[in-house]
Design an enzyme around this catalytic site. Sequence first.
Site, PDB file in Angstrom:
ATOM      1  N   ARG A 165       0.816  -1.213   0.000  1.00  0.00           N
ATOM      2  CA  ARG A 165       0.000   0.000   0.000  1.00  0.00           C
ATOM      3  C   ARG A 165       0.851   1.265   0.000  1.00  0.00           C
ATOM      4  NH1 ARG A 165      -5.054  -2.178   3.687  1.00  0.00           N
ATOM      5  NH2 ARG A 165      -6.446  -2.433   1.909  1.00  0.00           N
ATOM      6  N   LYS A 191     -16.982 -16.237   4.339  1.00  0.00           N
ATOM      7  CA  LYS A 191     -18.435 -16.294   4.494  1.00  0.00           C
ATOM      8  C   LYS A 191     -19.212 -15.881   3.263  1.00  0.00           C
ATOM      9  CE  LYS A 191     -18.542 -15.128   9.389  1.00  0.00           C
ATOM     10  NZ  LYS A 191     -18.808 -13.968  10.250  1.00  0.00           N
ATOM     11  N   GLY A 233      -8.623  -7.721   0.518  1.00  0.00           N
ATOM     12  CA  GLY A 233      -7.423  -7.595   1.335  1.00  0.00           C
ATOM     13  C   GLY A 233      -6.704  -8.912   1.519  1.00  0.00           C
ATOM     14  N   GLY A 251     -12.924  -4.002   0.323  1.00  0.00           N
ATOM     15  CA  GLY A 251     -14.323  -3.612   0.484  1.00  0.00           C
ATOM     16  C   GLY A 251     -14.758  -2.641  -0.599  1.00  0.00           C
TER      17      GLY A 251
END
Length: 400
Positions: free
Chosen positions: A35, A200, A358, A382
């Site tokens: 990053r 999930k 991520g 996200g």
Amino acid sequence: MRTIESLGQLRGRTVIVRCDLNVPLADGVITDDGRIRASLTTIRELREAGAKIVLISHLGRPQGEPEERFSLRPVSVRMGELLGAPVSFVEETVGEAATAAVSALGEGDVVLLENLRFNAGETSKDDDARRAFAQRLADLGDAFVSDGFGVVHRRQASVTDLAQLLPSAAGRLVAGELEVLRRLTEEAERPYAVVLGGSKVSDKLGVISHLIERVDTLLIGGGMVFTFLAAQGHGVAASLLEQDQLDTVRGYLETAEQRGVRIVLPTDIVVAEAFAADAAHEVVPADAIESSAFGAAGIGLDIGPDSAAAFAQVIAESKTVFWNGPMGVFEMDAFAGGTRAVARALTETSGFTVVGGGDSAAAVRALGFADDQFGHISTGGGASLEFLEGKTLPGLEVLA
Ligand code: ADP
Ligand code: MG
């Protein structure tokens, strides 16, 4: 989208740059500087333009007050090495020391302020509290560049409010990410395959229902596999299962069938005796997980080798591939095979490949692949998922 050009002459002006420098740290040592590297393009360009540069970022999830382990100091050191120029550091985000450090900047100089989230206003749900903190940030500069792609889906002081208080524009990283994501949503070359994994189903509902209308093939791996298998009536023993998502998943399977979208589920699974790196494990057919040596205690921790080969084949035949979510518990070597196979297939295909998420980005690096082996690795998990879901991202809306 307003770009840096829209800010006009920058020589001698103080430009605040919101970066996403939220790197993983282990005992104060940066374990992945991706990053920081990703933010250099904009910073270099602003230096060449003669701007005085004030970098702001968050790191981790401190709760609105200083916490030494979330300090950005190590980032300023690494940033200086990568930039080849000093990056000074201030131990507060706003206040006398920050103001003094900013006024001492010369053209092309760079200062990094301490973690935004050491201030409660940054992530406050209260509009006034957020706005007040944003105003203190705005007082430090003349213009604002939004370049933290990982946070553009957040309504936070340094993302949305600050952009409204100063002349503002998108930085090169944000602009580049958007170009790639637009290519995926507006002009994806077909066949278009999406590989979804991770822990999930419930995390990925929005993106699944959006993509099911748009892709040719959906490959499902990771922990969400077991809810799909259970929805088809198979036993999954002690594997991750989201009982409350069974109906939703059945709906996806039906929609896919109606639309002629292929959903590819694994045909074999690596089942382990326990959730542990050294657990005994074996490969069993996906419809016979309960017949493994571990019976009802067995936990599916990776897709099996046949599935990995089948996924790789679909990827090889695709012109566009988007991948989010590891195929298994890649953090443990015994269960990294599926993730490795998918990553390798992405590096080998001639199609356009994008890795978002991520953990997915961390996985490809941890498994030894280089960023440039992929078409694009998104810095925002996200944010990229929400964009692909078709949502309006507040941090982009303010730059429109
Ligand atoms: P990303 O951050 O790329 O969007 P997620 O956060 O959704 O990915 O999921 C990453 C996590 O999913 C990893 O930590 C991995 O260990 C976990 N995972 C993958 N497969 C399984 C599985 N079969 N059972 C439990 N966890 C899994
Ligand atoms: Mg994750």
